[in-house]
Design a protein around this motif. Structure first.
Motif, mmCIF file in Angstrom:
data_model
loop_
_atom_site.group_PDB
_atom_site.id
_atom_site.type_symbol
_atom_site.label_atom_id
_atom_site.label_comp_id
_atom_site.label_asym_id
_atom_site.label_seq_id
_atom_site.Cartn_x
_atom_site.Cartn_y
_atom_site.Cartn_z
ATOM 1 N N ARG A 218 0.721 -1.151 -0.073
ATOM 2 C CA ARG A 218 0.037 0.203 0.057
ATOM 3 C C ARG A 218 0.781 1.282 -0.038
ATOM 4 N N VAL A 219 0.415 2.487 -0.505
ATOM 5 C CA VAL A 219 0.765 3.593 -0.476
ATOM 6 C C VAL A 219 1.194 4.109 0.904
ATOM 7 N N PRO A 220 2.268 4.575 1.385
ATOM 8 C CA PRO A 220 3.641 4.585 0.552
ATOM 9 C C PRO A 220 4.309 3.117 0.412
ATOM 10 N N CYS A 221 4.357 2.805 -0.668
ATOM 11 C CA CYS A 221 5.253 1.524 -0.932
ATOM 12 C C CYS A 221 6.665 2.012 -0.961
ATOM 13 N N THR A 222 7.130 2.051 0.309
ATOM 14 C CA THR A 222 8.658 2.433 0.466
ATOM 15 C C THR A 222 9.187 1.451 1.368
ATOM 16 N N THR A 223 10.519 1.134 1.526
ATOM 17 C CA THR A 223 11.179 0.435 2.285
ATOM 18 C C THR A 223 10.836 0.569 3.841
ATOM 19 N N PRO A 224 10.892 1.637 4.202
ATOM 20 C CA PRO A 224 10.640 1.902 5.804
ATOM 21 C C PRO A 224 9.263 1.518 6.194
ATOM 22 N N ALA A 225 8.146 1.745 5.145
ATOM 23 C CA ALA A 225 6.936 1.423 5.441
ATOM 24 C C ALA A 225 6.608 -0.081 5.529
ATOM 25 N N SER A 226 7.288 -0.835 4.401
ATOM 26 C CA SER A 226 6.671 -2.159 4.209
ATOM 27 C C SER A 226 7.682 -2.932 5.151
ATOM 28 N N THR A 227 8.929 -2.792 5.452
ATOM 29 C CA THR A 227 9.711 -3.252 6.472
ATOM 30 C C THR A 227 9.243 -3.353 7.945
ATOM 31 N N LEU A 228 8.592 -1.903 7.932
ATOM 32 C CA LEU A 228 8.126 -2.027 9.483
ATOM 33 C C LEU A 228 6.955 -2.986 9.462
ATOM 34 N N GLY A 229 6.274 -2.875 8.515
ATOM 35 C CA GLY A 229 5.030 -3.679 8.451
ATOM 36 C C GLY A 229 5.338 -5.260 8.464
ATOM 37 N N GLY A 278 14.914 -15.166 16.866
ATOM 38 C CA GLY A 278 15.357 -14.839 15.515
ATOM 39 C C GLY A 278 16.698 -13.922 15.449
ATOM 40 N N VAL A 279 16.829 -13.978 14.075
ATOM 41 C CA VAL A 279 18.184 -12.953 13.937
ATOM 42 C C VAL A 279 17.796 -12.164 12.525
ATOM 43 N N ALA A 280 18.081 -10.812 12.788
ATOM 44 C CA ALA A 280 17.622 -9.843 11.720
ATOM 45 C C ALA A 280 19.218 -9.516 11.072
ATOM 46 N N VAL A 281 19.261 -9.639 9.671
ATOM 47 C CA VAL A 281 20.637 -9.301 9.050
ATOM 48 C C VAL A 281 20.295 -8.280 8.149
ATOM 49 N N SER A 282 21.108 -7.137 8.097
ATOM 50 C CA SER A 282 20.821 -5.994 7.058
ATOM 51 C C SER A 282 19.519 -5.453 7.114
ATOM 52 N N THR A 283 18.744 -5.518 8.136
ATOM 53 C CA THR A 283 17.343 -4.786 7.691
ATOM 54 C C THR A 283 17.293 -3.530 8.431
ATOM 55 N N MET A 284 16.159 -2.725 8.110
ATOM 56 C CA MET A 284 16.045 -1.409 8.457
ATOM 57 C C MET A 284 15.559 -1.333 9.884
ATOM 58 N N SER A 297 18.213 0.203 12.829
ATOM 59 C CA SER A 297 17.378 0.800 14.250
ATOM 60 C C SER A 297 18.498 0.455 15.347
ATOM 61 N N ARG A 298 19.380 -0.381 15.138
ATOM 62 C CA ARG A 298 20.217 -0.645 16.181
ATOM 63 C C ARG A 298 21.486 -0.521 16.080
ATOM 64 N N ALA A 299 21.872 0.527 14.965
ATOM 65 C CA ALA A 299 23.153 0.968 14.856
ATOM 66 C C ALA A 299 24.111 1.488 16.069
ATOM 67 N N SER A 300 23.270 2.228 16.850
ATOM 68 C CA SER A 300 23.983 2.641 17.999
ATOM 69 C C SER A 300 24.525 1.902 19.078
ATOM 70 N N GLU A 301 24.072 0.539 18.918
ATOM 71 C CA GLU A 301 24.564 -0.594 19.553
ATOM 72 C C GLU A 301 25.648 -1.215 19.099
ATOM 73 N N GLY A 302 25.880 -0.951 17.855
ATOM 74 C CA GLY A 302 27.079 -1.834 17.161
ATOM 75 C C GLY A 302 26.351 -2.483 16.040
ATOM 76 N N CYS A 386 15.923 -13.459 9.122
ATOM 77 C CA CYS A 386 15.272 -12.522 8.013
ATOM 78 C C CYS A 386 16.586 -11.715 7.691
ATOM 79 N N VAL A 387 16.719 -11.354 6.146
ATOM 80 C CA VAL A 387 17.844 -10.752 5.740
ATOM 81 C C VAL A 387 17.152 -9.909 4.552
ATOM 82 N N ASP A 388 17.732 -8.813 4.516
ATOM 83 C CA ASP A 388 17.145 -7.757 3.308
ATOM 84 C C ASP A 388 18.355 -7.470 2.297
#
Length: 714
Positions: A218-229, A278-284, A297-302, A386-388
């Motif tokens: 759905r609009v907005p069909c962008t990476t942050p919206a869809s990845t968050l969803g 789970g493990v997240a790899v290279s996701t927003m 979203s966890r870049a401040s933690e390394g 999950c990897v992006d």
């Protein structure tokens, strides 16, 4: 029947070890011949040096992992490079028949040997990155207890054989690998399948082990919206890729790690897709994963636990070969961009500046690192990974969604899926592989190419005033010619914030087109910036979706007030050949204005020529939703759509997504045959039944995890 213990050494292991020894010796031999300061008296000494390099890597791997636990990914990089130099130095200094005069000569040999091996890899036609996970492949084959040829015929991509009885298929607990192919529309994948560029996926579909269907982004069909969803089950907090927040009094930029973290905090209930081990790899966003690797979203933690990066950074020549491939990819992009100009390909945009380097990093170095990180998690038996993969999306933005170089990126991603498939066959879990995209892309000339001015400049012209001194729009992607989209710079910002932990709290975008946007306070709460100091207007394009905010107003302005204060704005936009419709609120709700009529979105009442004609059956519902989001613009703009589905990006991208038109909203979902999408979860979209919204896909993914026993409390 109990599973037979796999042999300690197989024929495949011996063959792989011999090939590794020969290729390493060849690389060292050429490097020694080219580098002054290092000399070998006979080829047997070079072969012995290659053997020492391999043995040294095996002996150092375990202690390096222990040391890297405290140092994070940066510590793993330093330790890994140091270990490579140390092993090569020892081999070139203490072995008989070889002499070296300095550390610089040793470093030169290391680099030259890596480049030679990368070139040889390419010349021989082995263009995938199997060398990155070669040891893991051998472990997987040995664990499966079958030679490579047998594995290819005995097991399907979910680890089961044709009859569901592959190696230990009934003994291993379930696991799920979710692979996000950023920006790949379902029609685009079908083109790649027909062109023979995705043989792994074609084999899965041809064998019946997997099914392929569309889902509507759905609009907005962008990476942050869809990845968050997809990861957290909600998209309500994201009206675009970047947006003005009246509550914070500043621009929110989702490739700013501090903003990504704030968005995730507001969306997460602690039970995201990856919450249960789970493990997240290279996701927003993290999906509430306990283990996050290269997550924005966890870049401040390394970047993640250091020991998980050691295998990639410390393996002899792997990093050097990846860097060599990155340089080669940069040169390839420069050539391909030049070829578009020479051939007169249109539409096209500039492919110079930092973009060639960015493409090379995402398509080689980051892809290799992701390949290694995911492979290791499969071997470790993580329940859900999950990897992006952003490779295709980045190239398609600048070259075009169906241009040869973009489809070739899909070919590389298909090879990565094949590597993970091979590793999964010998993993401690029986992995189901689910492939999903976050959106598609649509082709077209940009707004600036059609109108002669950027979207931001056109809005300010119609406001009949000079651009405010503090207007943030000129620093955004909507109004800079030839700049890369902000989305593509996300992985680079993730890494740089992790490398600068002491200053990560500044919340700045360190590289990319949003780097000059003031960061503002990253914390939740009221704005620290008084309204008088804020820009008067913010203008942003997210693909062919545009938004305009009147920043100093405490509330969204309605149609009557906009017309009174800026009478030329809406009519002027609608007069542009690049604009299809403008949504602005009146007393009864959002109204879509077109060049020849209006559509009251809440009631469905149409006056004159329907501005939604040509945008598909989901246009009304999508526009009602996006215009009603808290942070949506006072004006919501969607570009015109041509008869071939071509759109006009409001930023300088020839392939775009964010609004409506073309294939950008038709994302793909490819899943194992033993998993089912109930038809009552689908809706009708232009005559096709499909899941609608990333939230619906999230619920289905969670349902599959529960079905497989991977969801606690289900």
């Amino acid at each position: 029947m109990p599973r037979a213990r796999p042999p300690l050494v197989t024929v495949a292991d011996v063959r792989a070890a011999l090939w590794s020894l020969v290729s390493t010796a060849a690389g060292l031999g050429v490097a020694i011949a080219l580098v002054d300061g290092v000399h070998a008296t006979n080829p047997w000494s070079v072969l012995l040096a290659a053997l020492v390099v391999g043995v040294g890597d095996a002996l150092l791997r375990a202690p390096l992992r222990r040391l890297a636990r405290a140092g994070g990914a940066v510590g793993a990089l330093v330790l890994g490079l140091g270990a490579q130099v140390l092993v090569v130095w020892a081999a070139l200094t203490f072995l008989p028949g070889i002499t070296s005069t300095s550390w610089t000569a040793v470093l030169a040999v290391l680099v030259v040997a890596g480049v030679v091996m990368a070139c040889g890899h390419w010349v021989l036609g082995a263009r995938d990155n199997a060398y990155v996970v070669g040891d893991l492949l051998r472990r997987a084959r040995r664990a499966a207890g079958l030679p490579r040829a047998a594995l290819r015929t005995a097991a399907g991509p979910d680890g089961a054989g044709d009859d569901g009885s592959g190696p230990a298929a009934d003994e291993r607990p379930a696991g799920v690998l979710v692979v996000m192919l950023d920006g790949v529309a379902r029609p685009t994948l079908e083109h790649a399948l027909q062109a023979g560029l995705a043989p792994t996926l074609d084999r899965w579909l041809g064998s019946g082990s997997h099914r392929l269907e569309s889902w509507w982004a759905r609009v907005p069909c962008t990476t942050p919206a869809s990845t968050l969803g997809l990861l957290h089950g909600t998209t309500d907090a994201v009206p675009a890729f970047r947006w003005w927040s009246r509550r914070l009094g500043r621009m929110v930029v989702t490739n700013r790690p501090a903003d990504a973290a704030a968005v995730e905090r507001g969306a997460s209930d602690g039970r995201g897709l990856l919450a249960d081990g789970g493990v997240a790899v290279s996701t927003m966003f993290s999906g509430d994963a306990p283990t996050s690797l290269l997550v924005m979203s966890r870049a401040s933690e390394g970047l993640g636990p250091g020991q998980l990066f050691v295998r990639f950074f410390a393996s002899p020549f792997v990093l050097v070969r990846a860097v060599a491939g990155t340089v080669g990819e940069t040169l390839k992009e420069l050539y391909q961009g030049w070829q578009q100009v020479v051939r007169g390909v249109r539409p096209r945009v500039s492919r110079r500046g930092w973009y060639p380097v960015l493409r090379a990093v995402t398509n080689v170095l980051l892809r290799d690192l992701n390949t290694a990180l995911v492979a290791e998690q499969l071997v470790r038996g993580a329940p859900v990974v999950c990897v992006d993969l952003v490779d295709y999306d980045e190239i398609a933005h600048h070259a075009g969604p169906l241009r040869p170089e973009a489809l070739r990126a899909l070919e590389g991603l298909d090879r990565v899926l094949g590597l993970w498939e091979e590793i999964a066959r010998g993993a401690p879990r029986r992995y189901r592989v689910v492939v999903v995209s976050d959106h598609g892309q649509s082709l077209g000339d940009t707004f600036e190419q059609v109108v002669g001015r950027s979207f931001g400049d056109e809005v300010r012209r119609l406001l009949r005033e000079r651009p405010p001194a503090r207007d943030v729009a000129p620093r955004g992607a909507a109004s800079r010619r030839g700049r890369s989209d902000g989305e593509a710079w996300g992985p680079a910002n993730t890494a740089l914030h992790a490398l600068r932990p002491g200053r990560a709290g500044e919340g700045r975008v360190l590289v990319g087109p949003d780097r000059d946007v003031p960061p503002g306070p990253p914390a939740e709460g009221a704005s620290a910036t008084p309204p008088a100091a804020q820009p008067e207007v913010a203008v942003i394009g997210s693909g062919n979706l545009g938004m305009v905010w009147f920043c100093r107003e405490p509330r969204r302005l309605g149609a009557a007030e906009v017309a009174l204060r800026w009478p030329a704005l809406v009519p002027g936009l609608l007069a542009s050949p690049a604009v299809g419709l403008v949504v602005v609120h009146d007393d009864e709700g959002p109204v879509a204005h077109g060049p020849g009529g209006t559509h009251h979105l809440a009631s469905g009442l149409v006056s004159g020529r329907d501005p939604l004609a040509g945008y598909g059956s989901r246009a009304r519902a999508d526009l009602v939703r996006v215009a009603g989001l808290e942070d949506a613009g006072d004006l919501v703009v969607v570009s015109a759509v041509g008869p071939l589905g071509r759109v006009h990006a409001l930023e300088e991208l020839v392939g775009s997504h964010g609004g409506l038109g073309g294939a950008q909203c038709e994302a793909l979902l490819l899943y194992p045959d033993d998993l089912v999408v109930p038809d009552d979860e689908r809706d009708d979209v232009d005559g096709t039944r499909m899941l609608v919204g990333a939230e619906a896909v999230h619920r289905r993914l969670v349902g599959w995890l529960a079905q497989l026993g991977l969801r606690e409390g289900a």
